[in-house]
Motif scaffolding. Structure first.
Motif, PDB file in Angstrom:
ATOM      1  N   ASN A  96       0.833  -1.215   0.000  1.00 52.48           N
ATOM      2  CA  ASN A  96       0.000   0.000   0.000  1.00 52.48           C
ATOM      3  C   ASN A  96       0.859   1.253   0.000  1.00 52.48           C
ATOM      4  O   ASN A  96       0.555   2.228  -0.699  1.00 52.48           O
ATOM      5  CB  ASN A  96      -0.947   0.007   1.199  1.00 52.48           C
ATOM      6  N   HIS A  97       1.936   1.239   0.780  1.00 53.18           N
ATOM      7  CA  HIS A  97       2.857   2.379   0.803  1.00 53.18           C
ATOM      8  C   HIS A  97       3.427   2.631  -0.596  1.00 53.18           C
ATOM      9  O   HIS A  97       3.446   3.766  -1.076  1.00 53.18           O
ATOM     10  CB  HIS A  97       3.986   2.123   1.807  1.00 53.18           C
ATOM     11  N   LEU A  98       3.851   1.574  -1.256  1.00 53.41           N
ATOM     12  CA  LEU A  98       4.394   1.713  -2.613  1.00 53.41           C
ATOM     13  C   LEU A  98       3.338   2.229  -3.576  1.00 53.41           C
ATOM     14  O   LEU A  98       3.618   3.096  -4.411  1.00 53.41           O
ATOM     15  CB  LEU A  98       4.965   0.380  -3.091  1.00 53.41           C
ATOM     16  N   ASN A  99       2.118   1.730  -3.473  1.00 52.00           N
ATOM     17  CA  ASN A  99       1.037   2.196  -4.349  1.00 52.00           C
ATOM     18  C   ASN A  99       0.738   3.674  -4.120  1.00 52.00           C
ATOM     19  O   ASN A  99       0.445   4.406  -5.069  1.00 52.00           O
ATOM     20  CB  ASN A  99      -0.221   1.356  -4.153  1.00 52.00           C
ATOM     21  N   ASN A 100       0.833   4.127  -2.869  1.00 56.65           N
ATOM     22  CA  ASN A 100       0.584   5.536  -2.561  1.00 56.65           C
ATOM     23  C   ASN A 100       1.676   6.455  -3.107  1.00 56.65           C
ATOM     24  O   ASN A 100       1.432   7.644  -3.328  1.00 56.65           O
ATOM     25  CB  ASN A 100       0.440   5.736  -1.057  1.00 56.65           C
ATOM     26  N   LEU A 101       2.857   5.914  -3.342  1.00 57.12           N
ATOM     27  CA  LEU A 101       3.951   6.726  -3.893  1.00 57.12           C
ATOM     28  C   LEU A 101       3.738   7.047  -5.372  1.00 57.12           C
ATOM     29  O   LEU A 101       4.315   7.999  -5.885  1.00 57.12           O
ATOM     30  CB  LEU A 101       5.286   5.997  -3.724  1.00 57.12           C
ATOM     31  N   LYS A 102       2.912   6.267  -6.043  1.00 54.72           N
ATOM     32  CA  LYS A 102       2.725   6.415  -7.491  1.00 54.72           C
ATOM     33  C   LYS A 102       2.224   7.790  -7.913  1.00 54.72           C
ATOM     34  O   LYS A 102       2.458   8.197  -9.045  1.00 54.72           O
ATOM     35  CB  LYS A 102       1.728   5.367  -8.008  1.00 54.72           C
ATOM     36  N   VAL A 103       1.552   8.492  -7.042  1.00 52.63           N
ATOM     37  CA  VAL A 103       0.944   9.772  -7.409  1.00 52.63           C
ATOM     38  C   VAL A 103       1.808  10.978  -7.054  1.00 52.63           C
ATOM     39  O   VAL A 103       1.381  12.112  -7.233  1.00 52.63           O
ATOM     40  CB  VAL A 103      -0.460   9.921  -6.758  1.00 52.63           C
ATOM     41  N   LYS A 104       3.017  10.740  -6.582  1.00 51.38           N
ATOM     42  CA  LYS A 104       3.884  11.839  -6.162  1.00 51.38           C
ATOM     43  C   LYS A 104       4.360  12.674  -7.356  1.00 51.38           C
ATOM     44  O   LYS A 104       4.686  12.142  -8.405  1.00 51.38           O
ATOM     45  CB  LYS A 104       5.096  11.318  -5.384  1.00 51.38           C
ATOM     46  N   SER A 105       4.420  13.959  -7.128  1.00 58.16           N
ATOM     47  CA  SER A 105       5.006  14.878  -8.100  1.00 58.16           C
ATOM     48  C   SER A 105       6.521  14.849  -7.935  1.00 58.16           C
ATOM     49  O   SER A 105       7.051  14.253  -6.986  1.00 58.16           O
ATOM     50  CB  SER A 105       4.488  16.296  -7.848  1.00 58.16           C
ATOM     51  N   ALA A 106       7.217  15.534  -8.821  1.00 60.30           N
ATOM     52  CA  ALA A 106       8.677  15.594  -8.728  1.00 60.30           C
ATOM     53  C   ALA A 106       9.113  16.211  -7.397  1.00 60.30           C
ATOM     54  O   ALA A 106      10.019  15.698  -6.735  1.00 60.30           O
ATOM     55  CB  ALA A 106       9.251  16.376  -9.902  1.00 60.30           C
TER      56      ALA A 106
END
Length: 95
Positions: free
Chosen positions: A66-76
């Protein structure tokens, strides 16, 4: 002199690369490559667990995924901030 490559040094250098990347698109691509590598590692670890250990650690496995999936939407900028925090944690753990 030891020429051993330490995992935390590799991770630190990867996150430094994320922080140093000036091109926002490349920065996000680096972050996404991190997600993919960590998901592969997590999946491989899960496959190697005995069924009893898998059940025992399922909550941790799910939380990590879940933590990894939540990282997918990060901006630069968010990736740079995340990478900076990770580098700080690595340095603090070396003490």
């Amino acid at each position: 002199m030891s020429k051993e490559i330490k995992t935390d040094d590799v991770i630190f250098n990867f996150f430094k690369q994320v922080c140093d990347e000036k091109d926002d698109i490349k920065c996000v691509e680096l972050g996404n490559s991190w997600i993919n590598a960590m998901k592969t590692n997590l999946t491989n670890m899960e496959k190697n667990l005995e069924e009893s250990d898998k059940v025992k650690h399922q909550e941790n496995i799910d939380n990590n995924m879940n933590h990894l999936n939540n990282l997918k939407v990060k901006s630069a900028n968010e990736w740079r901030e995340y990478a900076t925090q990770c580098m700080i944690e690595i340095l603090e753990n070396k003490k």
